[in-house]
Design a protein around this motif. Structure first.
Motif, PDB file in Angstrom:
ATOM      1  N   ILE A 145      -2.033  22.597  50.884  1.00  0.00           N
ATOM      2  CA  ILE A 145      -3.328  23.002  50.237  1.00  0.00           C
ATOM      3  C   ILE A 145      -3.033  24.605  49.997  1.00  0.00           C
ATOM      4  O   ILE A 145      -3.368  25.245  48.889  1.00  0.00           O
ATOM      5  CB  ILE A 145      -4.451  22.759  51.185  1.00  0.00           C
ATOM      6  N   THR A 187      -3.037  26.844  46.745  1.00  0.00           N
ATOM      7  CA  THR A 187      -4.183  27.675  46.524  1.00  0.00           C
ATOM      8  C   THR A 187      -3.382  29.092  45.886  1.00  0.00           C
ATOM      9  O   THR A 187      -3.847  29.436  44.636  1.00  0.00           O
ATOM     10  CB  THR A 187      -4.602  28.262  47.756  1.00  0.00           C
ATOM     11  N   SER A 210     -10.510  26.667  48.469  1.00  0.00           N
ATOM     12  CA  SER A 210      -9.799  25.802  49.077  1.00  0.00           C
ATOM     13  C   SER A 210     -10.358  25.355  50.526  1.00  0.00           C
ATOM     14  O   SER A 210     -10.866  26.395  50.917  1.00  0.00           O
ATOM     15  CB  SER A 210      -8.275  26.161  49.322  1.00  0.00           C
TER      16      SER A 210
END
Length: 622
Positions: free
Chosen positions: A540, A544, A556
């Motif tokens: 993640i 981002t 996020s």
């Protein structure tokens, strides 16, 4: 006694020291520069290649300072409002963060602006990055300082965030669902109705100038009918979002500011169109605790009868009677023995369980009463002559414009009975004339048929008296709710609004693209989904910062700590490692971001059956 020349010389030294400090010079050099004699100063500057006189040195420093200031003007700036600088007294809602994000994305056209911080030169922002650390709390930061060191040392602004779980909301809902105004709801509904007219009928329909005007006219007429119909008291009550936005005291867990506040009733009933209205107005004095304490209260019913009025003895010694506003003097309070607790008991006895309180900025009065009440009609909200949502129209002007009566005219201060009667009359007028009346935000204008200059008269030509028939408790529905935690939940659920629009949809209208990673939310409309909540925090984080070049906003959520916390057999060492890893991913994201990005790191907080822990918000512009 120093001479004028010596004073001038000393003042110049202080200016030079301050300017050198501003320019980032070494503090010790600045101090040495100030304490040295004028000739030694000139000599030291000659030896170091600097200019040889104090005047020339001062001018050079000023020049460099101007260049530095000019460069600073190319960057956005953010800081906390002075009311929120003390973290022990103030916390914000996730809704407040939403308002900051709306303003960062949309600028002055945003429907909301942040009340808790100031964002300067918003147009200079190159982007916005929001990182939510799921289930982490402010208590975790205190207990595990080493794990959160990157955040505490590199983000100068921080403020506590109330966990939305304690009033039945999710964090993504609070962050992404933007409440719509009554006008927006009506326009949206009528526009949808127009679009669905004759649905299923096959015919050749081309949009021309005439048909567009016809649709606009239809929507405008429908809006006019909707806003000018007779309304009930339920239509005027503040929603949960409005109660928070207007600063009303709410019964939140772990709120030190409201820890001693009392509920206005031990149990509440659902409000109905027949629920009684009570106008409340309070006057305050300033005491040694630097707080404003209650000193005078009046309560008026719908028949404009004063059902309770009392002077109140402040708990602390008075330092300012604020007589020009409160109307109270030292002599007036000499024999007063009524305490705040006496007033609270009296109000609890007077108010029915479904009572709706009326007042002008009533949140201030409830704070002086140290009481919670869920059902509010605020005349500073339902009336607006400024055209700006956050710019209130004072009760004095409202009374003059709509009641044809001047109040608060003398130098002896306000009278709470007079003010309470005025607020009740304003609400009764609103109930008669409709939502639009007196509110330019809803399309009301001077000169219309509902113009306040056209005072209603009865059949004998006398000015109409605005009174309502008093309704006894037997006429109202019951449905009382138990005390305790259910009482707190009921307090919020009764004022919940359901008409919202997606923050991402609003961003798209401003031509700002949005990406979402690590969230599972129904509000993801108009956002590019980069990854779901089952992805690792490392993935993640990478999604981002890699997507930032293509999107103005990236949201996020790092879920690793929350997943570990929910494990049935987690241990302290596992939680610590999880915290450290989450903060490490935050550091990776920040490291790869370009300058002039607003970075908001949010610890969402958490709740369980036994406790509620608030979150934290960290702010920084790179």
């Amino acid at each position: 006694m120093p001479s004028k020349k010596e004073k001038r010389s000393e003042a110049k030294k202080r200016k030079l020291e301050a300017l050198i400090s501003l320019m980032g010079e070494d503090g010790q050099q600045a101090k040495k520069f100030r304490n040295s004699p004028e000739k030694e100063k000139d000599k030291s500057f000659c030896e170091s290649g600097e200019l040889t006189s104090s005047e020339e040195t001062l001018e050079e420093i000023r020049k460099r300072l101007r260049e530095r200031q000019k460069a600073a003007m190319q960057k956005a700036k953010i800081f906390l409002d002075s009311k929120y600088e003390d973290p022990s007294l103030n916390a914000i809602y996730p809704m407040d963060i939403q308002h900051l994000l709306l303003y960062a994305v949309m600028g002055n056209v945003a429907s909301y602006k942040p009340r808790w911080c100031k964002l300067i030169r918003q147009v200079r922002l190159s982007g916005v990055v929001v990182i939510v650390i799921d289930s982490a709390s402010s208590n975790d930061v205190i207990r595990h300082q080493n794990a959160f060191r990157f955040l505490t040392e590199n983000f100068p602004l921080r403020i506590e965030v109330i966990s939305p779980s304690q009033y039945g909301r999710t964090f993504d809902e609070e962050l992404f669902a933007v409440p719509m105004s009554a006008r927006q709801v009506t326009l949206s509904t009528r526009a949808a109705d127009c679009n669905s007219t004759d649905k299923g009928t096959v015919r050749d329909f081309r949009f021309t100038a005439q048909t567009v005007d016809s649709v606009k006219s239809s929507v405008a007429n429908a809006l006019e009918e909707s806003l000018t119909r007779s309304v009930s008291c339920l239509d005027l009550m503040l929603s949960e979002e409005q109660l928070k936005l207007e600063g009303y005291p709410l019964p939140l867990v772990n709120s030190p500011l409201y820890s001693k506040y009392k509920f206005s009733k031990t149990a509440y009933s659902h409000p109905t169109e027949k629920s009684p209205l009570f106008a409340v107005d309070c006057e305050m004095v300033r005491t040694q605790t630097n707080n404003k304490e209650l000193v005078w209260i009046a309560v008026v019913n719908e028949r404009l009868e004063c059902v309770y009025e009392s002077l109140v003895k402040p708990r602390a010694d008075v330092v300012d009677y604020l007589t020009e506003f409160s109307g109270v003097t030292k002599k007036l309070l000499e024999n007063v023995t009524t305490s705040l607790r006496d007033v609270q008991k009296k109000l609890r006895a007077i108010l029915p369980s479904d009572a709706i309180l009326v007042g002008q900025s009533l949140g201030n009065d409830l704070q002086s009463l140290e009481m919670f009440h869920p059902y509010i009609i605020d005349t500073s909200v339902i009336y607006n002559l400024s055209g700006l949502p956050l710019k209130k129209t004072g009760l004095k002007r409202l009374s003059s414009e709509f009641l044809g009566r001047d109040i608060q005219m003398g130098k002896t201060g306000h009278n709470p009975r007079e003010d309470a009667i005025a607020t009740m009359e304003l609400v009764l007028k609103k109930l008669k004339h409709g939502l639009e009346y007196g509110n330019v935000l809803n399309g009301w204008v001077y000169g219309s048929e509902r113009d306040p200059s056209s005072k209603p008269v009865d059949e004998n030509g006398n000015k109409e008296t605005l009174k309502a028939e008093y309704r006894s408790s037997e006429d109202r529905e019951s449905g009382k709710v138990e005390n305790g935690m259910m009482q707190r939940k009921f307090f919020f659920q009764q004022t919940r609004t359901s008409n919202c629009q997606s923050l991402f949809k609003l961003a798209k209208r401003s031509e700002k693209s949005v990406a979402l990673a690590g969230f599972e939310t129904r509000w993801a409309e108009e956002a590019e989904i980069l990854g779901d909540k089952d992805e690792s925090d490392r993935t993640i984080a990478k999604q981002t910062y890699l997507s930032k070049a293509d999107h103005f906003c990236v949201f996020s959520q790092l879920n690793g700590f929350g997943r570990e916390l929910r494990q049935p057999h987690n241990c302290n060492n596992c939680l610590m490692r999880s915290m450290q890893d989450v903060v490490k991913q935050v550091k990776r994201i920040v490291k790869h971001l370009p300058e002039n990005n607003l970075v908001v790191v949010i610890l969402s907080g958490r709740s369980d059956a036994n406790s509620t822990q608030n979150g934290l918000c960290f702010l920084k512009i790179l």
